[in-house]
Design a protein around this motif. Structure first.
Motif, mmCIF file in Angstrom:
data_model
loop_
_atom_site.group_PDB
_atom_site.id
_atom_site.type_symbol
_atom_site.label_atom_id
_atom_site.label_comp_id
_atom_site.label_asym_id
_atom_site.label_seq_id
_atom_site.Cartn_x
_atom_site.Cartn_y
_atom_site.Cartn_z
ATOM 1 N N ASN A 31 0.821 -1.210 0.000
ATOM 2 C CA ASN A 31 0.000 0.000 0.000
ATOM 3 C C ASN A 31 0.858 1.264 0.000
ATOM 4 O OD1 ASN A 31 -2.573 -1.285 0.000
ATOM 5 N ND2 ASN A 31 -2.211 -1.834 2.127
ATOM 6 N N ARG A 32 1.994 1.221 0.678
ATOM 7 C CA ARG A 32 2.919 2.367 0.653
ATOM 8 C C ARG A 32 3.485 2.528 -0.754
ATOM 9 N NH1 ARG A 32 3.929 5.750 4.515
ATOM 10 N NH2 ARG A 32 5.586 7.220 4.081
ATOM 11 N N MET A 33 3.809 1.395 -1.402
ATOM 12 C CA MET A 33 4.307 1.473 -2.775
ATOM 13 C C MET A 33 3.245 2.084 -3.692
ATOM 14 S SD MET A 33 5.780 -1.413 -5.388
ATOM 15 C CE MET A 33 4.284 -1.879 -6.230
ATOM 16 N N HIS A 34 1.998 1.667 -3.558
ATOM 17 C CA HIS A 34 0.917 2.239 -4.376
ATOM 18 C C HIS A 34 0.814 3.747 -4.158
ATOM 19 C CE1 HIS A 34 -0.721 -1.363 -6.172
ATOM 20 N NE2 HIS A 34 -0.804 -1.952 -4.986
ATOM 21 N N MET A 35 0.913 4.169 -2.901
ATOM 22 C CA MET A 35 0.848 5.596 -2.600
ATOM 23 C C MET A 35 2.007 6.350 -3.259
ATOM 24 S SD MET A 35 1.053 7.544 1.073
ATOM 25 C CE MET A 35 2.799 7.204 1.213
ATOM 26 N N LEU A 36 3.211 5.816 -3.144
ATOM 27 C CA LEU A 36 4.375 6.477 -3.733
ATOM 28 C C LEU A 36 4.279 6.519 -5.258
ATOM 29 C CD1 LEU A 36 7.132 5.064 -1.366
ATOM 30 C CD2 LEU A 36 6.219 7.411 -1.416
ATOM 31 N N ALA A 38 1.474 6.717 -6.929
ATOM 32 C CA ALA A 38 0.486 7.767 -7.207
ATOM 33 C C ALA A 38 1.126 9.151 -7.080
ATOM 34 C CB ALA A 38 -0.704 7.637 -6.261
ATOM 35 N N ILE A 39 1.992 9.326 -6.090
ATOM 36 C CA ILE A 39 2.685 10.604 -5.916
ATOM 37 C C ILE A 39 3.600 10.868 -7.107
ATOM 38 C CG2 ILE A 39 4.403 11.820 -4.504
ATOM 39 C CD1 ILE A 39 3.156 10.280 -2.066
ATOM 40 N N LEU A 40 4.320 9.837 -7.565
ATOM 41 C CA LEU A 40 5.172 10.003 -8.746
ATOM 42 C C LEU A 40 4.352 10.387 -9.967
ATOM 43 C CD1 LEU A 40 7.741 7.051 -8.486
ATOM 44 C CD2 LEU A 40 8.242 9.503 -8.434
ATOM 45 N N SER A 41 3.194 9.787 -10.112
ATOM 46 C CA SER A 41 2.330 10.091 -11.247
ATOM 47 C C SER A 41 1.837 11.527 -11.192
ATOM 48 C CB SER A 41 1.145 9.122 -11.261
ATOM 49 O OG SER A 41 0.283 9.413 -12.331
ATOM 50 N N LYS A 42 1.363 11.947 -10.046
ATOM 51 C CA LYS A 42 0.769 13.275 -9.895
ATOM 52 C C LYS A 42 1.821 14.385 -9.824
ATOM 53 C CE LYS A 42 -2.924 15.774 -8.430
ATOM 54 N NZ LYS A 42 -4.190 15.890 -9.049
ATOM 55 N N ALA A 68 12.643 5.814 3.844
ATOM 56 C CA ALA A 68 13.014 5.083 2.626
ATOM 57 C C ALA A 68 12.165 5.502 1.426
ATOM 58 C CB ALA A 68 12.888 3.583 2.855
ATOM 59 N N ASP A 69 11.158 6.356 1.640
ATOM 60 C CA ASP A 69 10.267 6.772 0.545
ATOM 61 C C ASP A 69 11.025 7.330 -0.654
ATOM 62 O OD1 ASP A 69 8.148 6.097 2.183
ATOM 63 O OD2 ASP A 69 7.401 8.157 2.421
ATOM 64 N N LEU A 97 2.248 13.468 0.522
ATOM 65 C CA LEU A 97 1.247 13.253 -0.524
ATOM 66 C C LEU A 97 1.301 14.295 -1.627
ATOM 67 C CD1 LEU A 97 -1.877 12.145 1.547
ATOM 68 C CD2 LEU A 97 -0.364 10.727 0.136
ATOM 69 N N GLY A 98 1.791 15.481 -1.327
ATOM 70 C CA GLY A 98 1.926 16.520 -2.336
ATOM 71 C C GLY A 98 3.246 16.447 -3.094
ATOM 72 N N GLY A 99 4.054 15.430 -2.805
ATOM 73 C CA GLY A 99 5.337 15.276 -3.467
ATOM 74 C C GLY A 99 6.470 15.982 -2.746
ATOM 75 N N GLU A 100 6.159 16.641 -1.624
ATOM 76 C CA GLU A 100 7.203 17.353 -0.884
ATOM 77 C C GLU A 100 8.047 16.356 -0.090
ATOM 78 O OE1 GLU A 100 3.898 16.831 2.068
ATOM 79 O OE2 GLU A 100 3.992 17.305 -0.064
#
Length: 137
Positions: A31-36, A38-42, A68-69, A97-100
């Motif tokens: 789930n953390r990978m999915h979130m990361l 999505a952040i890369l995509s956005k 490690a993100d 979540l905003g890529g920061e």
């Protein structure tokens, strides 16, 4: 406690439009990978939806530390772009979540361990150098 550096590997392989992209994570919460991803995509405008992504932490280790993100994001982006991360570079930052980029705890210890293992550069969140100064014994 001692800082432990881990190697994060990623393989991103493009898939045809009509084939669902597969996601596999070993050593990282899926789930953390999915979130990361999505952040890369956005935030980075990377078309991760067109890639199946395989993520691995070497040595059979399992990481839960959000520092490690950035390493995960860099490994995936490098694989998508077909390039390698420069040798001697390590990463330690949480990705919001905003890529920061956000700082991580025990940064001075992480920096010391990276240096001990021969890493020349540690990429961290902006403003983290002040934290290292505060954390020094």
């Amino acid at each position: 406690s001692r800082a432990v550096l881990v190697e994060v590997q990623a393989l991103a392989n493009s898939v045809p439009k009509d084939v669902p992209a597969r996601r596999v994570a070993t050593g990282v919460d899926i789930n953390r990978m999915h979130m990361l991803l999505a952040i890369l995509s956005k935030s980075a405008k990377l078309p991760v939806y067109r890639y199946e992504v395989y993520l691995n932490v070497t040595g059979g280790l399992r990481i839960t530390d959000p520092s490690a993100d950035l390493a995960v994001c860099v490994a995936v982006a490098a694989s998508m772009k077909g390039c390698r991360v420069a040798p001697g570079v390590a990463f330690a930052a949480e990705v919001g979540l905003g890529g920061e980029l956000r700082g991580c705890t025990q940064l001075a210890r992480r920096l010391g361990e990276a240096r001990r293992l021969g890493f020349e550069r540690l990429i961290v969140a902006p403003g983290s150098s002040e934290q290292v100064q505060r954390d020094k014994p």
